[in-house]
Design a protein around this motif. Structure first.
Motif, PDB file in Angstrom:
ATOM      1  N   HIS A 147       0.859  -1.171   0.000  1.00  0.00           N
ATOM      2  CA  HIS A 147       0.000   0.000   0.000  1.00  0.00           C
ATOM      3  C   HIS A 147       0.903   1.230   0.000  1.00  0.00           C
ATOM      4  CE1 HIS A 147      -4.153   1.649   1.440  1.00  0.00           C
ATOM      5  NE2 HIS A 147      -3.667   2.317   0.400  1.00  0.00           N
ATOM      6  N   ASP A 148       1.295   1.658  -1.197  1.00  0.00           N
ATOM      7  CA  ASP A 148       2.245   2.753  -1.332  1.00  0.00           C
ATOM      8  C   ASP A 148       1.647   4.070  -0.843  1.00  0.00           C
ATOM      9  OD1 ASP A 148       3.694   0.769  -2.497  1.00  0.00           O
ATOM     10  OD2 ASP A 148       3.998   1.779  -4.422  1.00  0.00           O
ATOM     11  N   SER A 151      -0.293   6.099  -3.302  1.00  0.00           N
ATOM     12  CA  SER A 151      -1.403   5.370  -3.925  1.00  0.00           C
ATOM     13  C   SER A 151      -2.461   5.086  -2.872  1.00  0.00           C
ATOM     14  CB  SER A 151      -0.889   4.057  -4.537  1.00  0.00           C
ATOM     15  OG  SER A 151      -1.919   3.405  -5.254  1.00  0.00           O
ATOM     16  N   GLY A 154      -5.331   3.546  -5.049  1.00  0.00           N
ATOM     17  CA  GLY A 154      -5.009   3.338  -6.451  1.00  0.00           C
ATOM     18  C   GLY A 154      -4.381   2.006  -6.769  1.00  0.00           C
ATOM     19  N   GLU A 155      -3.522   2.012  -7.766  1.00  0.00           N
ATOM     20  CA  GLU A 155      -3.001   0.777  -8.338  1.00  0.00           C
ATOM     21  C   GLU A 155      -2.064   0.026  -7.394  1.00  0.00           C
ATOM     22  OE1 GLU A 155      -4.318  -0.250 -10.942  1.00  0.00           O
ATOM     23  OE2 GLU A 155      -5.177   1.550 -11.835  1.00  0.00           O
ATOM     24  N   GLU A 156      -1.417   0.729  -6.489  1.00  0.00           N
ATOM     25  CA  GLU A 156      -0.522   0.076  -5.536  1.00  0.00           C
ATOM     26  C   GLU A 156      -1.166   0.076  -4.151  1.00  0.00           C
ATOM     27  OE1 GLU A 156       0.864   2.638  -7.625  1.00  0.00           O
ATOM     28  OE2 GLU A 156       1.188   0.971  -9.046  1.00  0.00           O
ATOM     29  N   SER A 157      -2.448  -0.243  -4.120  1.00  0.00           N
ATOM     30  CA  SER A 157      -3.208  -0.318  -2.873  1.00  0.00           C
ATOM     31  C   SER A 157      -3.944  -1.647  -2.806  1.00  0.00           C
ATOM     32  CB  SER A 157      -4.220   0.830  -2.789  1.00  0.00           C
ATOM     33  OG  SER A 157      -5.374   0.538  -3.566  1.00  0.00           O
ATOM     34  N   TYR A 187      -8.731   6.658 -10.424  1.00  0.00           N
ATOM     35  CA  TYR A 187      -7.317   6.634 -10.788  1.00  0.00           C
ATOM     36  C   TYR A 187      -7.112   6.280 -12.260  1.00  0.00           C
ATOM     37  CZ  TYR A 187      -5.520   7.061  -6.013  1.00  0.00           C
ATOM     38  OH  TYR A 187      -5.194   7.521  -4.757  1.00  0.00           O
ATOM     39  N   GLY A 214      -0.792  12.938  -3.524  1.00  0.00           N
ATOM     40  CA  GLY A 214      -1.823  11.973  -3.849  1.00  0.00           C
ATOM     41  C   GLY A 214      -2.665  12.435  -5.014  1.00  0.00           C
TER      42      GLY A 214
END
Length: 284
Positions: A147-148, A151, A154-157, A187, A214
């Motif tokens: 979980h960046d 993000s 988004g895509e890295e969550s 996103y 963000g």
């Protein structure tokens, strides 16, 4: 099942709620993102613990239960909702707000059921200091592992991980305005409006406000989006306890939302309201 339970006047129990969830369409091995209102269910014997247990009983050892576990106050107090925090307090709050700790930071603002999941033995929580998720079950570790910071949803969550896992969504006594998965569609719009943000974290140098960039997100038109999605007859609607419940497939919902939002939001940040909202969160 006695007459009082059949006519809706009796108490809800983990057994009766599990029966209702199976009737709705949930089954063993499902991965479920739950948005919920405990009050909507009627009087539940055992309260939120019984609700969580009902889901776990239905999903079985191969299933996974996921909830948003947002730390809604881990941001600058100038962006908190409500007039009860005077501006004269902001400097002291900025100096003393505890850093995010996935083991300790509560998510009670989203309701008692998410907080119960967060505290459940063996639960896993994603590392994002504002928009974390919590999970119990077979896929919990994998779904919560990435979980960046930039993000949020988004895509890295975990939302993207849930999509890849073919997860399902249950809206239990709440509306589509609480459907967090729709934010993943935001996103993927042709435009994205950056938004500067910051949160309190524990760094190698100690407690610090950590800035990041963000994306401006807006749930203001999600109720209308959900109503149109429901008209496609891809949403199962039923009763769980006294609550109106909806069951939908997360990947299909995100795909529909992406096309719907791209068609109706004609400029960056445009939606059906000027207030920037996120599910379970106050004014942004």
């Amino acid at each position: 099942m006695d007459l009082a339970e059949r006519d809706g006047t009796g108490p809800r129990t983990n057994l009766s709620l599990a029966r209702d969830l199976r009737t709705l369409g949930l089954g063993a091995g499902d991965t479920v993102l739950l948005h919920s209102s405990l009050r909507s269910l009627g009087w539940v014997c055992g309260g939120p613990v019984a609700v969580v247990q009902a889901f776990l009983d239905v999903l079985g050892p191969a299933g996974t239960l996921v909830v948003p576990a947002f730390a809604t106050e881990n941001r600058d107090p100038a962006r908190w909702a409500g007039p009860e925090i005077p501006a004269s307090w902001w400097p002291r709050i900025r100096d003393s707000l505890p850093p995010y700790d996935p083991r300790l930071t509560p998510c009670r603002a989203l309701g008692i059921i998410p907080e119960t999941v967060r505290c459940w033995p063996g639960a896993r929580r994603s590392p994002h200091p504002q928009t974390s998720f919590a999970a119990i079950g077979a896929r919990a570790e994998a779904l919560m592992s990435r979980h960046d910071l930039a993000s949020e949803l988004g895509e890295e969550s975990p939302l993207a991980a849930l999509e890849a896992a073919g997860a399902r969504i249950v809206l239990l006594g709440v509306g589509f305005d609480r459907c967090t998965a729709f934010h993943l569609a935001e996103y993927r719009l042709p435009w994205r409006t950056p938004r500067d943000n910051a949160c309190v974290m524990t760094t190698p140098a100690g407690r610090a406000w950590v800035p990041y960039r963000g994306v401006l997100l807006d749930a203001g038109d999600f109720a209308a989006l959900g109503a149109d999605l429901e008209r496609t007859r891809t949403v199962t609607v039923g009763s769980v306890g006294s609550a109106r419940a909806r069951l939908l497939e997360l990947p299909a919902a995100v795909a529909f939302a992406r096309d719907w939002l791209a068609d109706r939001r004609r400029s960056p940040g445009e939606a059906s309201t000027n207030a920037i909202r996120m599910p379970g969160d106050g004014l942004r």
